[in-house]
Design a protein around this motif. Structure first.
Motif, PDB file in Angstrom:
ATOM      1  N   ALA A  81      12.316  -1.241 -17.572  1.00  0.00           N
ATOM      2  CA  ALA A  81      12.560  -1.056 -15.771  1.00  0.00           C
ATOM      3  C   ALA A  81      12.769  -1.989 -15.026  1.00  0.00           C
ATOM      4  N   THR A  82      13.967  -2.941 -15.192  1.00  0.00           N
ATOM      5  CA  THR A  82      14.176  -3.512 -14.547  1.00  0.00           C
ATOM      6  C   THR A  82      14.592  -3.468 -12.691  1.00  0.00           C
ATOM      7  N   ILE A  83      14.665  -5.064 -12.496  1.00  0.00           N
ATOM      8  CA  ILE A  83      14.881  -4.845 -10.627  1.00  0.00           C
ATOM      9  C   ILE A  83      16.178  -4.365 -10.641  1.00  0.00           C
ATOM     10  N   GLU A  84      16.455  -3.890 -11.254  1.00  0.00           N
ATOM     11  CA  GLU A  84      17.850  -2.946 -10.653  1.00  0.00           C
ATOM     12  C   GLU A  84      17.401  -1.378 -10.676  1.00  0.00           C
ATOM     13  N   GLY A  85      16.467  -1.082 -11.224  1.00  0.00           N
ATOM     14  CA  GLY A  85      15.427   0.421 -11.693  1.00  0.00           C
ATOM     15  C   GLY A  85      14.867   0.556 -10.227  1.00  0.00           C
ATOM     16  N   LEU A  86      13.733  -0.719  -9.147  1.00  0.00           N
ATOM     17  CA  LEU A  86      13.744  -0.230  -8.557  1.00  0.00           C
ATOM     18  C   LEU A  86      13.877   0.167  -6.766  1.00  0.00           C
ATOM     19  N   GLY A  87      14.894  -0.108  -6.730  1.00  0.00           N
ATOM     20  CA  GLY A  87      15.568  -0.101  -5.599  1.00  0.00           C
ATOM     21  C   GLY A  87      16.882  -0.780  -5.026  1.00  0.00           C
ATOM     22  N   GLU A  88      17.580  -0.381  -3.531  1.00  0.00           N
ATOM     23  CA  GLU A  88      18.663  -0.550  -3.887  1.00  0.00           C
ATOM     24  C   GLU A  88      18.853  -1.095  -2.777  1.00  0.00           C
ATOM     25  N   PRO A 147       9.667  -0.709  -1.830  1.00  0.00           N
ATOM     26  CA  PRO A 147       8.263  -1.178  -1.003  1.00  0.00           C
ATOM     27  C   PRO A 147       8.069  -2.637  -0.914  1.00  0.00           C
ATOM     28  N   MET A 148       8.082  -3.379  -2.627  1.00  0.00           N
ATOM     29  CA  MET A 148       7.869  -4.467  -3.005  1.00  0.00           C
ATOM     30  C   MET A 148       9.323  -5.447  -2.163  1.00  0.00           C
ATOM     31  N   ILE A 151       9.218  -9.589  -8.543  1.00  0.00           N
ATOM     32  CA  ILE A 151       8.836  -8.469  -8.081  1.00  0.00           C
ATOM     33  C   ILE A 151       8.173  -7.331  -9.031  1.00  0.00           C
ATOM     34  N   CYS A 152       8.686  -7.382 -10.131  1.00  0.00           N
ATOM     35  CA  CYS A 152       8.781  -7.262 -10.840  1.00  0.00           C
ATOM     36  C   CYS A 152       6.681  -7.010 -11.830  1.00  0.00           C
ATOM     37  N   ASN A 161       4.097 -16.234   0.454  1.00  0.00           N
ATOM     38  CA  ASN A 161       4.369 -15.076   0.759  1.00  0.00           C
ATOM     39  C   ASN A 161       4.935 -14.316  -0.237  1.00  0.00           C
ATOM     40  N   ILE A 162       4.508 -14.814  -1.361  1.00  0.00           N
ATOM     41  CA  ILE A 162       3.961 -13.840  -2.191  1.00  0.00           C
ATOM     42  C   ILE A 162       2.537 -13.212  -2.092  1.00  0.00           C
ATOM     43  N   VAL A 163       2.268 -14.003  -1.645  1.00  0.00           N
ATOM     44  CA  VAL A 163       0.883 -13.720  -1.903  1.00  0.00           C
ATOM     45  C   VAL A 163       0.750 -12.182  -0.402  1.00  0.00           C
ATOM     46  N   ASP A 164       1.174 -13.198   0.272  1.00  0.00           N
ATOM     47  CA  ASP A 164       1.227 -12.018   1.578  1.00  0.00           C
ATOM     48  C   ASP A 164       2.007 -10.708   1.580  1.00  0.00           C
ATOM     49  N   ALA A 165       3.281 -10.667   0.964  1.00  0.00           N
ATOM     50  CA  ALA A 165       4.342  -9.505   0.171  1.00  0.00           C
ATOM     51  C   ALA A 165       2.957  -8.320  -0.130  1.00  0.00           C
ATOM     52  N   ILE A 166       2.830  -9.095  -1.116  1.00  0.00           N
ATOM     53  CA  ILE A 166       1.421  -8.512  -2.389  1.00  0.00           C
ATOM     54  C   ILE A 166       0.002  -7.555  -1.412  1.00  0.00           C
ATOM     55  N   VAL A 167      -0.082  -8.316  -0.439  1.00  0.00           N
ATOM     56  CA  VAL A 167      -1.077  -7.391   0.145  1.00  0.00           C
ATOM     57  C   VAL A 167      -0.457  -6.656   1.379  1.00  0.00           C
ATOM     58  N   GLU A 168       0.426  -7.284   1.519  1.00  0.00           N
ATOM     59  CA  GLU A 168       0.680  -5.699   2.404  1.00  0.00           C
ATOM     60  C   GLU A 168       0.291  -4.828   2.276  1.00  0.00           C
ATOM     61  N   VAL A 169       2.171  -4.993   0.686  1.00  0.00           N
ATOM     62  CA  VAL A 169       1.847  -3.098   0.461  1.00  0.00           C
ATOM     63  C   VAL A 169       1.122  -3.047  -0.227  1.00  0.00           C
ATOM     64  N   ALA A 170       0.098  -3.324  -0.420  1.00  0.00           N
ATOM     65  CA  ALA A 170      -1.468  -2.875  -1.146  1.00  0.00           C
ATOM     66  C   ALA A 170      -2.337  -2.182  -0.158  1.00  0.00           C
ATOM     67  N   GLY A 171      -1.471  -2.322   0.901  1.00  0.00           N
ATOM     68  CA  GLY A 171      -2.589  -2.749   1.974  1.00  0.00           C
ATOM     69  C   GLY A 171      -3.803  -2.759   2.711  1.00  0.00           C
ATOM     70  N   THR A 172      -4.087  -4.043   1.659  1.00  0.00           N
ATOM     71  CA  THR A 172      -5.418  -4.904   1.948  1.00  0.00           C
ATOM     72  C   THR A 172      -5.597  -5.696   1.860  1.00  0.00           C
ATOM     73  N   LYS A 173      -6.252  -5.537   3.043  1.00  0.00           N
ATOM     74  CA  LYS A 173      -6.312  -7.982   3.776  1.00  0.00           C
ATOM     75  C   LYS A 173      -7.632  -8.561   2.925  1.00  0.00           C
ATOM     76  N   ALA A 174      -6.626  -9.355   2.146  1.00  0.00           N
ATOM     77  CA  ALA A 174      -7.211 -10.301   0.995  1.00  0.00           C
ATOM     78  C   ALA A 174      -7.932 -11.704   1.697  1.00  0.00           C
TER      79      ALA A 174
END
Length: 211
Positions: A115-122, A128-129, A149-150, A198-211
């Motif tokens: 899976a590459t970045i092209e396969g995650l979304g368009e 979501p990430m 992102i991958c 900002n990358i950490v914030d994005a990952i935390v949001e997708v995880a649904g958890t406040k780190a």
């Protein structure tokens, strides 16, 4: 004086003749190892699934997975950064696990799911990430972003699978999503623009958890 000159000439002749003998032996040995009319096979047919589609390629055995994706399948979202496995820009997922595609040969992935970045979304249907990276400004120049992102998607799967990292404290319980865990697991993906928080914030949001 005469004997010294003669000795020097004899020594030179000995070295020259020895070198010639070694060269001849090497050529003869090579000829014996490869039968007349035979040729070495420098390419291999490889089949794998990329972003859900079956792909068949005939590749030079030395072709990295990165070059197979970029140069042969024209999936240029995966970036070539350092080409030494040190920056993470070339990160893709193979059978659900992240790898630096510049460090692995394409022929090693017969039958694998890639899976590459092209396969995650368009556009219009982002993963979501990807959407979280846009929302939290998880990139600036964007060069490292596909690998980030991958890797981020794979990191959450690693934590859910309870795979420990170097900062995991208790190995007997489910690994928790914390800022320390995310930063440690993402440490192989470099962002020269410095968008790490900002990358950490994005990952935390997708995880649904406040780190």
């Amino acid at each position: 004086m005469q004997s010294a000159i003669t000795l020097e000439i004899s020594r030179r002749n000995l070295l020259v003749s020895s070198a010639a003998a070694v060269a001849v032996t090497g050529v003869a040995g090579g000829a014996a190892a490869q039968p007349a009319g035979a040729s070495m096979n420098h390419t291999t047919k490889v089949s794998f699934t990329v972003n859900g589609a079956s792909r068949d390629l005939d590749l030079d055995n030395r072709t990295t997975l990165l070059d197979a994706l970029r140069e042969h399948l024209h999936l240029t979202g995966t970036k070539k950064g350092c080409d030494h496995g040190q920056c993470g820009a070339c990160t893709v997922m193979v059978d659900g696990r992240r790898v630096n595609s510049c460090l692995t040969l394409a022929v090693m992935h017969e039958g694998d799911r890639i899976a590459t970045i092209e396969g995650l979304g368009e556009p219009g249907n982002l993963h979501p990430m990807q959407a979280a990276f846009v929302k939290h400004d998880g990139f600036q120049c964007g060069y490292c972003t596909p690998g980030q992102i991958c890797s981020s998607v794979a990191v959450l799967e690693e934590i859910r699978a309870n795979i420990p990292s170097h900062v995991t404290g208790d190995l007997t319980t489910q690994t928790q999503i914390t800022e320390a865990e995310i930063r440690e697991r993402m440490s192989g993906n470099l962002c020269r623009c410095g968008a790490y928080s900002n990358i950490v914030d994005a990952i935390v949001e997708v995880a649904g958890t406040k780190a």
